[in-house]
Write a protein that holds these residues in place. Structure first.
Motif, PDB file in Angstrom:
ATOM      1  N   ALA A 108       0.833  -1.205   0.000  1.00  0.00           N
ATOM      2  CA  ALA A 108       0.000   0.000   0.000  1.00  0.00           C
ATOM      3  C   ALA A 108       0.866   1.254   0.000  1.00  0.00           C
ATOM      4  N   GLU A 109       2.067   1.150   0.552  1.00  0.00           N
ATOM      5  CA  GLU A 109       2.977   2.309   0.578  1.00  0.00           C
ATOM      6  C   GLU A 109       3.783   2.411  -0.714  1.00  0.00           C
ATOM      7  N   GLY A 110       3.485   1.535  -1.656  1.00  0.00           N
ATOM      8  CA  GLY A 110       4.108   1.663  -2.971  1.00  0.00           C
ATOM      9  C   GLY A 110       5.410   0.901  -3.151  1.00  0.00           C
ATOM     10  N   PHE A 111       5.758   0.045  -2.185  1.00  0.00           N
ATOM     11  CA  PHE A 111       6.974  -0.753  -2.362  1.00  0.00           C
ATOM     12  C   PHE A 111       6.703  -1.932  -3.301  1.00  0.00           C
ATOM     13  N   THR A 112       7.735  -2.308  -4.047  1.00  0.00           N
ATOM     14  CA  THR A 112       7.627  -3.465  -4.932  1.00  0.00           C
ATOM     15  C   THR A 112       8.129  -4.689  -4.174  1.00  0.00           C
ATOM     16  N   PHE A 143      10.267   1.809   6.885  1.00  0.00           N
ATOM     17  CA  PHE A 143      10.520   1.729   5.435  1.00  0.00           C
ATOM     18  C   PHE A 143      10.107   3.038   4.753  1.00  0.00           C
ATOM     19  N   VAL A 144       8.937   3.551   5.119  1.00  0.00           N
ATOM     20  CA  VAL A 144       8.428   4.768   4.483  1.00  0.00           C
ATOM     21  C   VAL A 144       9.320   5.955   4.819  1.00  0.00           C
ATOM     22  N   ALA A 145       9.703   6.056   6.098  1.00  0.00           N
ATOM     23  CA  ALA A 145      10.516   7.198   6.534  1.00  0.00           C
ATOM     24  C   ALA A 145      11.891   7.174   5.870  1.00  0.00           C
TER      25      ALA A 145
END
Lengths: 82, 404
Positions: free
Chosen positions: B315-319, B388-390
């Motif tokens: 959902a945060e856009g990671f592959t 991960f997002v930060a």
């Protein structure tokens, strides 16, 4: 399959082009892994492409004796009866 | 004469360069371990999200006590191999318990999971035989094949059609044929399409070994692994596994219904010529097996958390490496430099995951390999996602990670 040694070498060179990122000039004496800087995983991927192209098996054991393009061509040519 | 270590110059240069970016990933030290999911690293408390501690049993009081008791009763080490003075009643108990758990007649316990693969593969196969292995097989499978002296043929990862082609054009001669698969592949967390592979047995003669190192405890109603989940246990001739993941110890095992299985005890050299596992290690793993059997809710919780991490990162856009849900969640990084920066950033942010780089990864991928534990909380999984997002935000600013 009826292919001659030249065809075997041409196909192997074609397949190898995809792994030759630095554009190293290929000669029969080119060391496939060392000169082309291909890691162990990609050597195996390349060999699987060769196996599929000629419909032959090249076992890991046989591969351990192969370093150069000429050696690989010899092995495949012998396998396909060229 | 050339210096023997000269051949590693390129590897050393690469390692030194990567290590110079921050912390040396292959030299990381856990100063203290606080729980299955927490450690002190570099003086700070870190969430562990790359330990393969799937069932989260490493600090179970009952298992710690069992290990302590065994050490008091049997001593610190066995000082000998299984075929000499090293077999204690505990080893037999563990073998019987594992055989029963796995629903098999026979079990052999090895000193590590790596040695279980070496021992089984080199024990089963010799120079007249042929072994067919997946191109993404674990190092212990490649090394077991080499040790066996058998002919080794590769097929493309998780590609039963490719294996079928190889089997069809191969003449077994006077030897046998062994196909080796893994339950969950450790880098991306994908499972083997086991039913499709097993179906090949109807047309081609071979015996089948499945390494359930990462799927034991995790998959199947009882936790026996992929073969149980897929309902094909009868078609799998040999199963290999490890104590060092779901069982939280160190050791390995192999189980089988083969009537002559026990012959491997005096023919498989990696079993015969190494010291038997230490008493405390066996007793703790035996206790962990009991917990896995008695607490299937751990498996269900692991699944819930795996889905949470998987979905959260996506959902945060990671592959991610694969769409399949498993406790192994691999985030694909744009390149090696970004991976090393992400790994260091995560550690700074209080999260440990595995840094996995080529050639140890499939398809040249640079990965942040996370593994979920049943001992994690939802809050810890959310903290991993937030980290991960930060860190990605920092890397985007530094031009190390592409802007979305």
């Amino acid at each position: 399959m009826s292919v001659d040694r030249q065809q075997v070498e041409a196909t192997i060179r074609d397949l190898l082009a995809g792994y030759n990122k630095d554009g190293v000039e290929l000669t029969p004496e080119t060391d496939i892994a060392a000169d082309l800087n291909i890691d162990s995983a990609d050597v195996l991927n390349f060999v699987m492409e060769v196996e599929d192209a000629f419909d032959v098996d090249i076992s890991l054991n046989e591969l351990s004796d192969v370093r150069t393009i000429a050696q690989l061509v010899d092995l495949v040519a012998e396998r396909v009866g060229a | 004469m050339v210096d023997l270590l000269e051949k590693y110059r390129a590897a050393k240069e690469r390692h030194d360069l990567l290590a110079s970016i921050g912390v040396d990933a292959v030299g990381l030290v856990n100063d203290r371990i606080l729980s299955p999911t927490r450690a002190i690293i570099g003086g700070r408390e870190i969430i562990l999200a790359g330990t393969n501690n799937y069932m989260g049993v490493t600090f179970e009081p009952e298992c710690i006590r069992a290990g302590q008791k065994a050490m008091e009763e049997f001593g610190t080490g066995t000082t000998g191999s299984r075929i000499a003075n090293g077999t204690y009643s505990l080893h037999g108990q563990m073998e019987r318990a594992l055989a029963e758990f796995m629903g098999r007649r026979h079990c052999m316990v090895f000193s590590t999971g790596f040695q279980a693969n070496l021992g089984m593969i080199a024990g089963l196969c010799g120079p007249d035989d042929t072994i067919f292995i997946d191109a993404d097989s674990h190092a212990s499978i490649f090394d077991g094949c080499r040790l066996s002296g058998a002919k080794v043929v590769l097929f493309r990862h998780n590609d039963p059609d490719h294996l079928a082609k190889r089997l069809a054009r191969h003449d077994p001669g006077k030897g046998g044929r062994l196909v080796i698969l893994e339950g969950i592949y450790s880098m991306l967390g994908d499972t083997a399409p086991l039913r499709d592979f097993v179906a090949l047995k109807r047309e081609h003669d071979f015996q089948l070994l499945v390494d359930e190192a990462h799927s034991f405890g995790v998959l199947g109603e009882k936790g026996r692994g992929l073969a149980e989940r897929e309902g094909v246990e009868e078609d799998v001739d040999f199963i290999v596994g490890t104590f060092s993941k779901s069982l939280g110890g160190i050791g390995g095992y192999a189980v089988s219904d083969h009537p002559d299985f026990e012959v491997l005890r005096y023919t498989a050299r990696p079993y015969m010529f190494t010291a038997a596992p230490a008493p405390a290690s066996i007793a703790a793993a035996l206790c962990a097996l009991k917990i896995i059997r008695e607490q299937p809710e751990r498996r269900a919780w692991l699944r819930t958390l795996s889905e949470r991490l998987h979905a959260g990162l996506k959902a945060e856009g990671f592959t991610l490496g694969v769409d399949e849900i498993s406790p192994v969640v691999a985030v694909i990084c744009p390149d090696e430099k970004a991976a090393v920066a992400m790994w260091n950033g995560l550690l700074q942010a209080g999260v440990y995951v595995n840094l996995a780089l080529p050639p140890g990864t499939p398809n040249k991928l640079s990965l942040m390999r996370c593994s979920v534990s049943a001992a994690h909380t939802e809050e810890e999984v959310d903290a991993v996602i937030a980290a991960f997002v930060a860190v990605r935000r920092q890397l985007v600013e530094q031009g190390l990670w592409p802007r979305e």
